[in-house]
Design a protein around this motif. Structure first.
Motif, PDB file in Angstrom:
ATOM      1  N   ILE A  22       0.826  -1.218   0.000  1.00 35.86           N
ATOM      2  CA  ILE A  22       0.000   0.000   0.000  1.00 35.86           C
ATOM      3  C   ILE A  22       0.857   1.263   0.000  1.00 35.86           C
ATOM      4  O   ILE A  22       0.709   2.131  -0.868  1.00 35.86           O
ATOM      5  N   LEU A  23       1.776   1.371   0.965  1.00 38.25           N
ATOM      6  CA  LEU A  23       2.550   2.617   1.058  1.00 38.25           C
ATOM      7  C   LEU A  23       3.556   2.724  -0.090  1.00 38.25           C
ATOM      8  O   LEU A  23       3.685   3.769  -0.733  1.00 38.25           O
ATOM      9  N   ASP A  42       8.783  -6.802  -5.565  1.00 34.60           N
ATOM     10  CA  ASP A  42       7.938  -7.408  -4.541  1.00 34.60           C
ATOM     11  C   ASP A  42       8.070  -8.924  -4.613  1.00 34.60           C
ATOM     12  O   ASP A  42       8.335  -9.485  -5.670  1.00 34.60           O
ATOM     13  N   ASN A  68      12.749 -11.421  -3.641  1.00 36.96           N
ATOM     14  CA  ASN A  68      12.686 -11.665  -2.203  1.00 36.96           C
ATOM     15  C   ASN A  68      13.858 -10.927  -1.566  1.00 36.96           C
ATOM     16  O   ASN A  68      15.018 -11.278  -1.806  1.00 36.96           O
ATOM     17  N   GLY A  95      11.338  -0.539   1.339  1.00 33.88           N
ATOM     18  CA  GLY A  95       9.973  -0.519   1.900  1.00 33.88           C
ATOM     19  C   GLY A  95       9.454  -1.857   2.378  1.00 33.88           C
ATOM     20  O   GLY A  95       8.533  -1.900   3.187  1.00 33.88           O
ATOM     21  N   TYR A 181       8.320  -6.675  16.088  1.00 33.19           N
ATOM     22  CA  TYR A 181       8.235  -5.592  15.101  1.00 33.19           C
ATOM     23  C   TYR A 181       8.837  -4.307  15.679  1.00 33.19           C
ATOM     24  O   TYR A 181       9.546  -3.573  14.989  1.00 33.19           O
ATOM     25  N   PHE A 214      -1.154   4.170   9.716  1.00 33.85           N
ATOM     26  CA  PHE A 214      -1.817   4.151   8.428  1.00 33.85           C
ATOM     27  C   PHE A 214      -2.592   2.847   8.363  1.00 33.85           C
ATOM     28  O   PHE A 214      -2.043   1.793   8.691  1.00 33.85           O
TER      29      PHE A 214
HETATM   30  P1  NAD Z   1       2.096  -3.820   2.842  1.00 30.92           P
HETATM   31  O1  NAD Z   1       1.898  -5.129   3.552  1.00 30.92           O
HETATM   32  O2  NAD Z   1       0.943  -3.221   2.112  1.00 30.92           O
HETATM   33  O3  NAD Z   1       3.319  -3.950   1.831  1.00 30.92           O
HETATM   34  C1  NAD Z   1       4.470  -4.692   2.080  1.00 30.92           C
HETATM   35  C2  NAD Z   1       4.891  -5.355   0.763  1.00 30.92           C
HETATM   36  O4  NAD Z   1       6.113  -6.044   1.002  1.00 30.92           O
HETATM   37  C3  NAD Z   1       3.878  -6.397   0.273  1.00 30.92           C
HETATM   38  O5  NAD Z   1       3.501  -6.115  -1.065  1.00 30.92           O
HETATM   39  C4  NAD Z   1       4.627  -7.720   0.396  1.00 30.92           C
HETATM   40  O6  NAD Z   1       4.317  -8.643  -0.656  1.00 30.92           O
HETATM   41  C5  NAD Z   1       6.068  -7.258   0.290  1.00 30.92           C
HETATM   42  N1  NAD Z   1       6.996  -8.217   0.895  1.00 30.92           N
HETATM   43  C6  NAD Z   1       6.818  -8.949   2.027  1.00 30.92           C
HETATM   44  N2  NAD Z   1       7.883  -9.745   2.228  1.00 30.92           N
HETATM   45  C7  NAD Z   1       8.747  -9.493   1.212  1.00 30.92           C
HETATM   46  C8  NAD Z   1      10.016 -10.015   0.868  1.00 30.92           C
HETATM   47  N3  NAD Z   1      10.621 -10.954   1.609  1.00 30.92           N
HETATM   48  N4  NAD Z   1      10.623  -9.542  -0.252  1.00 30.92           N
HETATM   49  C9  NAD Z   1      10.022  -8.608  -1.012  1.00 30.92           C
HETATM   50  N5  NAD Z   1       8.815  -8.084  -0.750  1.00 30.92           N
HETATM   51  C10 NAD Z   1       8.187  -8.528   0.361  1.00 30.92           C
HETATM   52  O7  NAD Z   1       2.674  -2.852   3.947  1.00 30.92           O
HETATM   53  P2  NAD Z   1       2.700  -1.264   4.047  1.00 30.92           P
HETATM   54  O8  NAD Z   1       1.761  -0.877   5.133  1.00 30.92           O
HETATM   55  O9  NAD Z   1       2.592  -0.615   2.719  1.00 30.92           O
HETATM   56  O10 NAD Z   1       4.158  -1.066   4.683  1.00 30.92           O
HETATM   57  C11 NAD Z   1       5.295  -0.666   3.948  1.00 30.92           C
HETATM   58  C12 NAD Z   1       6.411  -0.380   4.941  1.00 30.92           C
HETATM   59  O11 NAD Z   1       5.995   0.632   5.855  1.00 30.92           O
HETATM   60  C13 NAD Z   1       6.790  -1.576   5.806  1.00 30.92           C
HETATM   61  O12 NAD Z   1       8.175  -1.554   6.042  1.00 30.92           O
HETATM   62  C14 NAD Z   1       6.046  -1.333   7.084  1.00 30.92           C
HETATM   63  O13 NAD Z   1       6.644  -2.004   8.164  1.00 30.92           O
HETATM   64  C15 NAD Z   1       6.148   0.173   7.179  1.00 30.92           C
HETATM   65  N6  NAD Z   1       5.162   0.832   8.035  1.00 30.92           N
HETATM   66  C16 NAD Z   1       3.820   0.727   7.808  1.00 30.92           C
HETATM   67  C17 NAD Z   1       2.937   1.414   8.634  1.00 30.92           C
HETATM   68  C18 NAD Z   1       1.454   1.338   8.446  1.00 30.92           C
HETATM   69  O14 NAD Z   1       0.723   1.910   9.267  1.00 30.92           O
HETATM   70  N7  NAD Z   1       0.964   0.675   7.403  1.00 30.92           N
HETATM   71  C19 NAD Z   1       3.419   2.194   9.677  1.00 30.92           C
HETATM   72  C20 NAD Z   1       4.793   2.279   9.879  1.00 30.92           C
HETATM   73  C21 NAD Z   1       5.654   1.605   9.048  1.00 30.92           C
END
Ligand code: NAD
Length: 285
Positions: A22-23, A42, A68, A95, A181, A214
């Motif tokens: 998403i982000l 991804d 990966n 990310g 985490y 988020f």
């Molecule tokens: P998300 O789950 O929507 O996206 C994460 C993506 O990473 C997914 O598409 C997944 O397929 C991919 N992924 C997982 N394991 C993987 C691997 N081994 N190799 C390659 N890709 C892989 O998450 P998001 O909410 O968009 O988060 C993005 C980043 O922001 C993350 O690091 C998360 O920890 C961080 N974050 C998110 C929030 C929030 O509120 N959503 C808050 C703080 C930090």
């Protein structure tokens, strides 16, 4: 999506890990809108392609790449493909990351009566599986370090080379229930500082964004009930966020573009920037 302001990324190649999420799909799109050729990496190739196709359908440039971030061979294959199709990397956004239920306790506090509870739905601190903790640590910490080992080689002494890691609120103060985490993101913030120092002589700036809360797939189960209403935890977060709302991915774009643009942030390295509606500034009183 609209970018809040434009920066000139023409001729630059950006690599966004977790770009199907998403982000980071928004990050990929914003960088492409500013002229970068973007590699959306991804684990899930379909998601990566979907994001890249959406970006291309709007007239910008992106490719989806299966990768990966925890596998050196997969990273090297991705780099080879990107180098052939887009050129060498200028901008790396680390990310990929997230939490996992296996690293999560069911309750915020330990209560004595839960110690001998046979209810398998209750996971106390003592029930946490080290394998679950390891999974979360690896994904967030090694998942930031390993792509950096792969792509930073391209970036040495390149004009405007920049790495952006994604930390979290829990890196400043751990959030209840998610020790793995929280610890892993604290490690990401710490690594951001370490890497910024280490890379300072070869012209690579390194910073992190620490998003507040988020609502995304990763935390949907913690924050919303099945009927879509907010959980007690979500209400608690909102009460502790002075701006009293969850962030939207667009809220992060201005900070992303500022940190990427050498003209705007050329003397900024080793920082972790909270984008959190005031959460990390508020003591709760
Ligand atoms: P998300 O789950 O929507 O996206 C994460 C993506 O990473 C997914 O598409 C997944 O397929 C991919 N992924 C997982 N394991 C993987 C691997 N081994 N190799 C390659 N890709 C892989 O998450 P998001 O909410 O968009 O988060 C993005 C980043 O922001 C993350 O690091 C998360 O920890 C961080 N974050 C998110 C929030 C929030 O509120 N959503 C808050 C703080 C930090």
């Amino acid at each position: 999506m609209k970018v809040p302001f434009n920066i000139d990324l023409k001729g630059k190649t950006a690599v966004v890990t977790g770009g199907g999420g998403i982000l980071c799909s928004m990050f990929a799109e914003a960088l492409a809108m500013c002229g970068a050729k973007v590699a959306v990496l991804d684990l899930n190739k379909e998601k990566a392609d979907e994001v890249a196709n959406k970006i291309c359908s709007k007239g910008y440039y992106a490719i989806g790449v299966e990768c990966n971030v925890l596998n050196s061979e997969s990273l090297e294959n991705a780099k080879k493909e990107i180098n052939e199709k887009l050129g060498s990397c200028d901008i790396l956004i680390n990310g990929a990351g997230g939490n996992n239920p296996k690293g999560t306790t069911t309750k915020e506090y330990l209560y004595k009566e839960d110690l001998n509870n046979k209810d398998s739905n209750i996971i106390t601190f003592f029930d946490l599986d080290p394998k679950g903790i390891e999974f979360v640590f690896n994904l967030n910490f090694l998942g930031t370090l390993m792509p950096t080992q792969t792509f930073a080689k391209d970036m040495i002494e390149k004009d405007g080379a920049v790495i952006i890691n994604i930390s979290s609120m829990n890196a400043f103060t751990p959030l209840t229930k998610i020790p793995a985490y929280s610890g892993a993101k604290a490690a990401v913030s710490n690594f951001t500082q370490w890497l910024a120092v280490h890379m300072s002589k070869v012209g690579i700036r390194v910073n992190a964004i620490a998003p507040g809360f988020f609502l995304t797939e990763q935390n949907r189960r913690l924050l919303t009930n099945e009927d879509g209403s907010y959980t007690e935890r979500a209400e608690k977060i909102l009460n502790n966020t002075p701006m009293n709302r969850f962030g939207t991915p667009e809220d992060l774009i201005g900070t992303l573009l500022w940190l990427v643009d050498n003209n705007a942030s050329g003397f900024v390295t080793g920082t972790v920037i909270p984008v959190d509606g005031g959460f990390s500034a508020y003591s709760g009183v």
